[in-house]
Design an enzyme around this catalytic site. Structure first.
Site, PDB file in Angstrom:
ATOM      1  N   SER A  24       0.834  -1.212   0.000  1.00 17.84           N
ATOM      2  CA  SER A  24       0.000   0.000   0.000  1.00 17.84           C
ATOM      3  C   SER A  24       0.865   1.257   0.000  1.00 17.84           C
ATOM      4  O   SER A  24       0.367   2.362   0.149  1.00 17.84           O
ATOM      5  CB  SER A  24      -0.922   0.006   1.227  1.00 17.84           C
ATOM      6  OG  SER A  24      -0.164  -0.045   2.412  1.00 17.84           O
ATOM      7  N   THR A 156     -40.029  25.905 -11.088  1.00 17.46           N
ATOM      8  CA  THR A 156     -40.290  24.571 -10.552  1.00 17.46           C
ATOM      9  C   THR A 156     -40.622  23.722 -11.762  1.00 17.46           C
ATOM     10  O   THR A 156     -41.210  24.226 -12.738  1.00 17.46           O
ATOM     11  CB  THR A 156     -41.466  24.536  -9.545  1.00 17.46           C
ATOM     12  OG1 THR A 156     -42.672  24.884 -10.227  1.00 17.46           O
ATOM     13  CG2 THR A 156     -41.260  25.512  -8.380  1.00 17.46           C
ATOM     14  N   HIS A 157     -40.228  22.463 -11.721  1.00 14.33           N
ATOM     15  CA  HIS A 157     -40.410  21.554 -12.875  1.00 14.33           C
ATOM     16  C   HIS A 157     -39.759  22.123 -14.141  1.00 14.33           C
ATOM     17  O   HIS A 157     -40.199  21.821 -15.248  1.00 14.33           O
ATOM     18  CB  HIS A 157     -41.895  21.277 -13.148  1.00 14.33           C
ATOM     19  CG  HIS A 157     -42.671  20.906 -11.930  1.00 14.33           C
ATOM     20  ND1 HIS A 157     -42.808  19.610 -11.487  1.00 14.33           N
ATOM     21  CD2 HIS A 157     -43.346  21.682 -11.027  1.00 14.33           C
ATOM     22  CE1 HIS A 157     -43.541  19.593 -10.379  1.00 14.33           C
ATOM     23  NE2 HIS A 157     -43.878  20.840 -10.077  1.00 14.33           N
ATOM     24  N   SER A 278     -14.055  25.583 -28.576  1.00 12.99           N
ATOM     25  CA  SER A 278     -14.131  24.314 -29.291  1.00 12.99           C
ATOM     26  C   SER A 278     -12.987  24.250 -30.300  1.00 12.99           C
ATOM     27  O   SER A 278     -12.580  25.274 -30.851  1.00 12.99           O
ATOM     28  CB  SER A 278     -15.485  24.221 -30.006  1.00 12.99           C
ATOM     29  OG  SER A 278     -15.398  23.332 -31.093  1.00 12.99           O
ATOM     30  N   LYS A 284     -17.823  28.918 -30.190  1.00 16.11           N
ATOM     31  CA  LYS A 284     -18.307  28.362 -28.923  1.00 16.11           C
ATOM     32  C   LYS A 284     -17.540  28.775 -27.683  1.00 16.11           C
ATOM     33  O   LYS A 284     -16.346  28.983 -27.707  1.00 16.11           O
ATOM     34  CB  LYS A 284     -18.318  26.830 -29.014  1.00 16.11           C
ATOM     35  CG  LYS A 284     -19.395  26.335 -29.979  1.00 16.11           C
ATOM     36  CD  LYS A 284     -19.728  24.890 -29.758  1.00 16.11           C
ATOM     37  CE  LYS A 284     -20.540  24.706 -28.490  1.00 16.11           C
ATOM     38  NZ  LYS A 284     -20.709  23.277 -28.223  1.00 16.11           N
ATOM     39  N   ASN A 286     -17.696  27.041 -23.925  1.00 13.96           N
ATOM     40  CA  ASN A 286     -18.329  25.935 -23.202  1.00 13.96           C
ATOM     41  C   ASN A 286     -18.065  26.022 -21.699  1.00 13.96           C
ATOM     42  O   ASN A 286     -16.950  26.327 -21.290  1.00 13.96           O
ATOM     43  CB  ASN A 286     -17.795  24.601 -23.718  1.00 13.96           C
ATOM     44  CG  ASN A 286     -18.069  24.426 -25.203  1.00 13.96           C
ATOM     45  OD1 ASN A 286     -19.121  24.824 -25.691  1.00 13.96           O
ATOM     46  ND2 ASN A 286     -17.120  23.848 -25.917  1.00 13.96           N
ATOM     47  N   GLU A 291     -19.375  21.312 -16.115  1.00 10.04           N
ATOM     48  CA  GLU A 291     -19.669  19.943 -16.548  1.00 10.04           C
ATOM     49  C   GLU A 291     -18.768  18.935 -15.835  1.00 10.04           C
ATOM     50  O   GLU A 291     -19.219  17.861 -15.429  1.00 10.04           O
ATOM     51  CB  GLU A 291     -19.492  19.834 -18.061  1.00 10.04           C
ATOM     52  CG  GLU A 291     -20.524  20.661 -18.820  1.00 10.04           C
ATOM     53  CD  GLU A 291     -20.095  20.979 -20.248  1.00 10.04           C
ATOM     54  OE1 GLU A 291     -19.257  20.252 -20.811  1.00 10.04           O
ATOM     55  OE2 GLU A 291     -20.595  21.976 -20.803  1.00 10.04           O
ATOM     56  N   TYR A 318      -9.398  -5.925  13.166  1.00  8.63           N
ATOM     57  CA  TYR A 318      -8.784  -5.493  11.902  1.00  8.63           C
ATOM     58  C   TYR A 318      -8.777  -6.616  10.871  1.00  8.63           C
ATOM     59  O   TYR A 318      -8.558  -7.778  11.194  1.00  8.63           O
ATOM     60  CB  TYR A 318      -7.331  -5.030  12.145  1.00  8.63           C
ATOM     61  CG  TYR A 318      -6.629  -4.639  10.850  1.00  8.63           C
ATOM     62  CD1 TYR A 318      -6.739  -3.349  10.339  1.00  8.63           C
ATOM     63  CD2 TYR A 318      -5.902  -5.575  10.109  1.00  8.63           C
ATOM     64  CE1 TYR A 318      -6.127  -3.002   9.137  1.00  8.63           C
ATOM     65  CE2 TYR A 318      -5.289  -5.242   8.913  1.00  8.63           C
ATOM     66  CZ  TYR A 318      -5.408  -3.953   8.427  1.00  8.63           C
ATOM     67  OH  TYR A 318      -4.814  -3.614   7.234  1.00  8.63           O
ATOM     68  N   GLN A 323      -7.424  -1.787   4.328  1.00  9.88           N
ATOM     69  CA  GLN A 323      -6.360  -1.039   3.638  1.00  9.88           C
ATOM     70  C   GLN A 323      -6.915  -0.252   2.451  1.00  9.88           C
ATOM     71  O   GLN A 323      -6.305   0.717   2.010  1.00  9.88           O
ATOM     72  CB  GLN A 323      -5.277  -2.017   3.170  1.00  9.88           C
ATOM     73  CG  GLN A 323      -4.149  -1.367   2.411  1.00  9.88           C
ATOM     74  CD  GLN A 323      -2.988  -2.324   2.199  1.00  9.88           C
ATOM     75  OE1 GLN A 323      -2.280  -2.663   3.135  1.00  9.88           O
ATOM     76  NE2 GLN A 323      -2.813  -2.769   0.963  1.00  9.88           N
ATOM     77  N   LYS A 326      -7.838   4.145   2.462  1.00 11.69           N
ATOM     78  CA  LYS A 326      -7.073   5.374   2.210  1.00 11.69           C
ATOM     79  C   LYS A 326      -7.136   5.823   0.750  1.00 11.69           C
ATOM     80  O   LYS A 326      -7.310   7.005   0.470  1.00 11.69           O
ATOM     81  CB  LYS A 326      -5.639   5.192   2.693  1.00 11.69           C
ATOM     82  CG  LYS A 326      -5.549   5.233   4.231  1.00 11.69           C
ATOM     83  CD  LYS A 326      -4.235   4.738   4.762  1.00 11.69           C
ATOM     84  CE  LYS A 326      -4.032   3.251   4.595  1.00 11.69           C
ATOM     85  NZ  LYS A 326      -4.976   2.404   5.362  1.00 11.69           N
TER      86      LYS A 326
HETATM   87  N1  ARG Z   1      -1.023  -1.221   5.204  1.00 13.43           N
HETATM   88  C1  ARG Z   1      -1.929  -1.700   6.189  1.00 13.43           C
HETATM   89  C2  ARG Z   1      -3.253  -0.918   6.109  1.00 13.43           C
HETATM   90  O1  ARG Z   1      -3.286   0.111   5.518  1.00 13.43           O
HETATM   91  C3  ARG Z   1      -1.348  -1.525   7.533  1.00 13.43           C
HETATM   92  C4  ARG Z   1      -1.914  -2.456   8.569  1.00 13.43           C
HETATM   93  C5  ARG Z   1      -1.386  -3.807   8.401  1.00 13.43           C
HETATM   94  N2  ARG Z   1      -1.803  -4.610   9.506  1.00 13.43           N
HETATM   95  C6  ARG Z   1      -1.771  -5.922   9.401  1.00 13.43           C
HETATM   96  N3  ARG Z   1      -2.210  -6.550  10.440  1.00 13.43           N
HETATM   97  N4  ARG Z   1      -1.399  -6.529   8.328  1.00 13.43           N
HETATM   98  O2  ARG Z   1      -4.275  -1.358   6.611  1.00 13.43           O
END
Ligand code: ARG
Length: 469
Positions: A24, A156-157, A278, A284, A286, A291, A318, A323, A326
């Site tokens: 990660s 409205t509408h 454009s 144009k 835009n 958008e 956990y 993971q 994030k």
């Molecule tokens: N990279 C992991 C996460 O973002 C860190 C936690 C890892 N913990 C574990 N027990 N493997 O969740």
């Protein structure tokens, strides 16, 4: 790849593809500074509680502080081989301090480490996004201020309904954004708990001090339960959910803008700051930012959905599923920031065409409700007054005239109540000018210029107070 754990009992190394899949670092290196701050608090706690001798804690703290300084200056290169930013920090500490660096992880786990660093990040993100929302409100107000008397049709509408002012319409947007602001602030206050010291799930057998680290990191308190602390990602969902509401609003405002600047409406133009040409059609302009903001909304809704599904059915505490949080969060955070910045420019690039908007009030009988209300003020029950006004509109439509052009015979033809109330056509037509229609709508929240001016002033002092607080 630098890992904090040993190979399995079979002695087999982790498959390369799996290793890459699990990594990660590319995402969570964004938490480098936050994790260093949290690690510093943890290291100080280890010294304060006597878990580590004071000089060992001081050495670790100093090394982490040096790393934090380098990170802030963009000089701390993250080793791309690390499993995640948390592993990197410990590995780097050991590289710098040798054996002494290995003491840092006493009393914590990566589970609480990631939870606390992420929470610190989310706390700041809530504040930053909330302030971006304030900037957007301020941008809208800067336009609204000049248009408290600029008449336009309210719809409205998507049918012309009643006269309002441009300021009143823009203040409707501000009302929605003020709620968005408060959602991010509420979320910030709700998430204000430190997971640090929760360990893997069961705290630590060492005499750690969670109050101390919470305090050092500026959290209001430690989280209430160590299992919840590492399993919970509510704050992430709350942020995503507030973000989804915000994007709903922005995309609606942008749709209004796209309509207003269309040739069909021509209520406004966009300056070159916020419109594009454009490549083939030279004539144009835009409203691309409008958008694209509208288009970005789906990304935020999708990430909210992904965050909900990520947590649904997860056994406590956990699991690696978490993971995913994030990457989804950062994408929302960046999308909200980019959208709000672009929106502030977009709205201040609008050049309203007041004459054209007022022109749009001429056709469509937008004053019909006011005909009925004129009769109500003379003691006629609303439904009867409504029917009389409706008759009058139909007569005008048949004769191809506007309500403001009626004469005595139209009134007589329409309904007996006009005679019963001795309605003089010129008194009624005076009552029906859009300016008069808007001016008497002065209840709280109404479009009367005195009300919109007061609301603009309230919002301005609200923003100033929030910035100060
Ligand atoms: N990279 C992991 C996460 O973002 C860190 C936690 C890892 N913990 C574990 N027990 N493997 O969740």
């Amino acid at each position: 790849m630098a890992k904090l754990w040993e190979a399995g009992t079979s002695g087999e190394a982790l498959d390369k593809d799996v290793e890459l899949f699990l990594s990660s670092l590319a995402v969570d290196s964004r938490l480098l500074q936050e994790d260093l701050e949290c690690s510093i608090a943890h290291s100080r706690m280890l010294g304060k509680t006597g878990i580590l001798p004071p000089e060992e804690s001081a050495a670790i703290t100093a090394a982490l502080e040096a790393m934090l300084k380098e990170a802030a200056e963009g000089k701390l290169a993250v080793d791309a081989d690390s499993e995640d930013v948390h592993s990197f920090i410990e590995a780097e500490l050991v590289r710098r301090l040798g054996e002494a660096g290995k003491a840092v992880h006493a009393g914590r786990s990566r589970n609480d480490q990631v939870a606390v660093a992420f929470r610190l990040h989310m706390k700041r993100a809530c504040k930053n996004t909330a302030f971006d929302v304030l900037d957007a409100i301020e941008a809208i107000l800067s336009v609204a201020k000049n248009h408290t008397e600029t008449l336009m049709p309210g719809y409205t509408h998507l049918q012309r309904a009643q006269p309002v002012t441009l300021a009143h319409h823009l203040l409707a947007w501000c009302a929605a954004l003020e709620r968005d602001y408060s959602r991010f602030i509420d979320n910030m206050n709700r998430l204000d708990e430190s997971p640090l010291g929760s360990g893997a799930l069961a705290g630590s057998g060492l005499p750690t001090d969670r109050e101390y680290t919470a305090d050092l990191l500026g959290f209001a308190r430690p989280s209430r339960n160590t299992m919840d602390a590492v399993a919970d990602r509510d704050a992430c969902i709350d942020y995503a959910s507030a973000g989804a509401s915000l994007m709903v609003h922005l995309s609606r405002f942008c749709e209004d803008i796209a309509l207003w600047v269309s040739t069909e409406y021509s209520f406004m133009k966009l300056t070159g700051r916020a419109s594009t040409g454009s490549s083939i059609m030279p004539q144009k302009r835009n409203p691309d930012p409008a958008e694209l903001i509208r288009g970005k909304a789906g990304r935020v809704f999708g990430n909210l959905q992904a965050l909900l599904v990520m947590q649904k059915g997860l056994p406590y505490a956990y699991n690696r599923d978490l993971q995913e949080d994030k990457e989804l969060f950062f994408e929302i955070e960046d999308t909200l920031h980019g959208s709000l910045k672009a929106f502030a420019v977009l709205v201040t690039s609008l050049v309203p065409d007041a004459a054209r908007m007022e022109d749009a009030l001429k056709d469509g009988y937008l004053e019909a409700t006011d005909v009925a209300e004129f009769l109500v003020l003379k003691g006629i029950p609303f439904r009867t007054a409504y029917n009389a006004a409706k008759e009058l509109v139909q007569i005008c439509a048949r004769k191809g005239k506007r309500l403001r052009e009626i004469d005595q015979s139209d009134l007589a033809e329409a309904h007996q109540v006009f005679a019963e109330c001795a309605v003089a056509p010129d008194l009624l037509t005076d009552y029906l000018t859009p300016t008069a229609c808007v001016a008497r709508r002065k209840q709280t929240g109404g479009p009367a210029p005195e009300k919109t001016r007061a609301e603009i002033a309230r919002l301005e002092s609200f923003i100033a107070a929030q910035r100060k607080a």
